[in-house]
Design a protein around this motif. Structure first.
Motif, PDB file in Angstrom:
ATOM      1  N   ILE A   9     -17.628-101.252  18.792  1.00  0.00           N
ATOM      2  CA  ILE A   9     -18.960-100.818  18.384  1.00  0.00           C
ATOM      3  C   ILE A   9     -19.812-100.744  19.643  1.00  0.00           C
ATOM      4  CG2 ILE A   9     -21.020-101.432  17.056  1.00  0.00           C
ATOM      5  CD1 ILE A   9     -19.127-102.928  15.130  1.00  0.00           C
ATOM      6  N   PRO A  10     -20.499 -99.643  19.854  1.00  0.00           N
ATOM      7  CA  PRO A  10     -21.326 -99.534  21.055  1.00  0.00           C
ATOM      8  C   PRO A  10     -22.456-100.561  21.044  1.00  0.00           C
ATOM      9  CG  PRO A  10     -21.217 -97.428  19.874  1.00  0.00           C
ATOM     10  CD  PRO A  10     -20.519 -98.446  19.041  1.00  0.00           C
ATOM     11  N   PHE A  11     -22.825-101.025  22.232  1.00  0.00           N
ATOM     12  CA  PHE A  11     -23.899-101.998  22.364  1.00  0.00           C
ATOM     13  C   PHE A  11     -25.210-101.440  21.813  1.00  0.00           C
ATOM     14  CE2 PHE A  11     -27.160-104.285  24.971  1.00  0.00           C
ATOM     15  CZ  PHE A  11     -27.004-105.510  24.349  1.00  0.00           C
ATOM     16  N   SER A  12     -25.418-100.153  21.907  1.00  0.00           N
ATOM     17  CA  SER A  12     -26.638 -99.535  21.360  1.00  0.00           C
ATOM     18  C   SER A  12     -26.730 -99.776  19.850  1.00  0.00           C
ATOM     19  CB  SER A  12     -26.673 -98.039  21.667  1.00  0.00           C
ATOM     20  OG  SER A  12     -25.557 -97.389  21.091  1.00  0.00           O
ATOM     21  N   THR A  13     -25.581 -99.842  19.170  1.00  0.00           N
ATOM     22  CA  THR A  13     -25.574-100.130  17.741  1.00  0.00           C
ATOM     23  C   THR A  13     -25.979-101.584  17.505  1.00  0.00           C
ATOM     24  OG1 THR A  13     -23.867 -98.479  17.381  1.00  0.00           O
ATOM     25  CG2 THR A  13     -24.161-100.124  15.643  1.00  0.00           C
ATOM     26  N   THR A  14     -25.508-102.474  18.353  1.00  0.00           N
ATOM     27  CA  THR A  14     -25.890-103.884  18.260  1.00  0.00           C
ATOM     28  C   THR A  14     -27.411-104.020  18.375  1.00  0.00           C
ATOM     29  OG1 THR A  14     -23.794-104.576  19.197  1.00  0.00           O
ATOM     30  CG2 THR A  14     -25.597-106.160  19.321  1.00  0.00           C
ATOM     31  N   LEU A  15     -27.998-103.312  19.332  1.00  0.00           N
ATOM     32  CA  LEU A  15     -29.448-103.365  19.525  1.00  0.00           C
ATOM     33  C   LEU A  15     -30.182-102.765  18.324  1.00  0.00           C
ATOM     34  CD1 LEU A  15     -29.679-102.402  23.290  1.00  0.00           C
ATOM     35  CD2 LEU A  15     -29.764-104.692  22.268  1.00  0.00           C
ATOM     36  N   MET A  16     -29.655-101.689  17.763  1.00  0.00           N
ATOM     37  CA  MET A  16     -30.271-101.073  16.596  1.00  0.00           C
ATOM     38  C   MET A  16     -30.257-102.033  15.407  1.00  0.00           C
ATOM     39  SD  MET A  16     -29.502 -99.465  13.433  1.00  0.00           S
ATOM     40  CE  MET A  16     -27.757 -99.145  13.593  1.00  0.00           C
TER      41      MET A  16
END
Length: 148
Positions: A7-14
């Motif tokens: 899972i991309p880190f950008s998804t974690t932040l979202m």
């Protein structure tokens, strides 16, 4: 070579920034700490205050409605009652209309603790309400009730 999907880190932040469950849990923990600290001189936690306040009724309520109001099962309610019973603030008695059921009531000592705790609860709430923009406190309560 790995076959795992990442899972991309950008998804974690979202998820961090938009997850209602996370934000409600964080706010609940912060409020619980705030009220626990404020109520500490009375010997109550915020959960115990809510439980005891739910027993402040003209007639002793049965366990079922109290558990439902507090959004807990009866086993959890029974465990939460134990320290209050040991302190002599709450009594659990057999329901004369249903011997399998139990009725809950505050003792005179329990009522006295609530009398001391209520002004602390009120002033803590007023402080929290003051931190929120005008009108948002009522809306927040309304929104939280809609989710429960």
């Amino acid at each position: 070579m790995s076959n795992s999907i990442e899972i991309p880190f950008s998804t974690t932040l979202m998820v961090r920034d938009t997850c209602l469950c996370l934000h409600v849990q964080r706010a609940a923990r912060a409020l619980a700490r705030l009220f626990d600290d404020a109520l500490r001189p009375t010997g109550l936690t915020n959960g115990q205050f809510s439980l005891m306040m739910s027993l402040n009724r003209p007639e002793p309520p049965p366990m079922g409605p109290v558990a439902a109001l507090l959004a807990m099962d009866q086993t959890t309610l029974t465990a939460a009652l134990k320290p209050l019973q040991r302190k002599g603030w709450v009594t659990v008695m057999e329901n004369p209309r249903d011997r399998r059921g139990r009725l809950l009531s505050l003792t005179p000592e329990g009522k006295a603790v609530l009398v001391r705790a209520l002004p602390i609860w009120e002033s803590t709430h007023a402080m929290i309400d003051g931190k929120l923009p005008d009108g948002s406190v009522a809306r927040l309560r309304q929104d939280l009730l809609a989710l429960s």
